[in-house]
Scaffold this active site. Structure first.
Site, PDB file in Angstrom:
ATOM      1  N   LYS A 124      -7.935  -3.697  10.223  1.00 29.11           N
ATOM      2  CA  LYS A 124      -6.646  -3.144  10.108  1.00 29.11           C
ATOM      3  C   LYS A 124      -6.673  -2.585  12.053  1.00 29.11           C
ATOM      4  CE  LYS A 124      -3.557   0.956  10.058  1.00 29.11           C
ATOM      5  NZ  LYS A 124      -3.003   2.113   9.137  1.00 29.11           N
ATOM      6  N   GLU A 151       0.959  -1.043   0.381  1.00 29.72           N
ATOM      7  CA  GLU A 151       0.326  -0.026  -0.317  1.00 29.72           C
ATOM      8  C   GLU A 151       1.244   1.456   0.269  1.00 29.72           C
ATOM      9  OE1 GLU A 151      -1.639   1.911   4.217  1.00 29.72           O
ATOM     10  OE2 GLU A 151      -1.805  -0.641   4.764  1.00 29.72           O
TER      11      GLU A 151
END
Length: 207
Positions: free
Chosen positions: A131, A43
């Protein structure tokens, strides 16, 4: 690639590499070091100047990599990231508009949570994975306690996860871990050795 396939790839790989830099050139260099070292899921944080340009360039150069955008805070950022090539979106917090926008355009979304209540809200909102942030406020054991009550939660601890402790998070129930600049430190040989060891440790933790 469907959202379930994206989430499955993240879980199968076990590591989401995070690229965050003060300029786009440094971001590209760190990303390249990780990808050449064998990391397949990466990412690029939108806090990086020119992050969407970096994503486009990485998408063209590494078509087989699973690329995502991090620090996605609103619907506009989510749409721009998907247009740039992000197939998953990661946020430090829980905002339903990021989830709904990402899903509208086919991206998997991993919102950030820090409490069991937020975790349940994320599940209710349709998060593809979650997350756990910052992981430094948790331990692998305390995460395992939460998973005893919510075993359906696909958690990705991020923020303070070290190479040495990453397998412990996996062994205690995390589907993957998020890790940043420590992965690409040093020269290419050092990065390759570090990432190879990390992936090997995660495989062993899964038995």
């Amino acid at each position: 690639m469907y959202r379930w396939q994206i989430a499955s790839t993240i879980a199968e790989h076990g590591v989401v590499g995070i690229v965050r830099a003060t300029d786009s050139q440094s971001a590209r260099q760190r990303a390249a070091a990780c990808l050449h070292a064998g990391l397949e899921v990466l990412e690029v944080s939108l806090t990086t100047p020119g992050a969407t340009t970096v994503l486009r360039e990485l998408r063209d150069e590494y078509p087989n990599a699973l690329l995502g955008a991090g620090t996605v805070l609103d619907a506009t950022s989510a749409r721009l990231a998907v247009d740039a090539g992000a197939r998953f979106l990661v946020a430090p917090s829980l905002h339903e508009e990021v989830i709904s926008t990402g899903h509208r355009y086919g991206a998997a979304v991993l919102p950030g949570v820090d409490t069991p209540s937020e975790l349940v809200r994320a599940l209710e909102s349709g998060a593809d994975a979650i997350k756990l942030f910052p992981a430094s406020r948790w331990t692998p054991e305390s995460m395992r306690d939460v998973l005893a009550a919510l075993p359906q939660a696909p958690l990705v601890p991020t923020g303070g996860v070290s190479v040495d402790r990453a397998p412990d998070w996996i062994a205690n129930g995390a589907v993957a871990v998020g890790m940043g600049s420590g992965l690409s430190e040093g020269d290419q040989a050092e990065a390759t050795e570090r990432i190879s060891g990390l992936l090997r440790g995660i495989r062993q933790a899964r038995g």
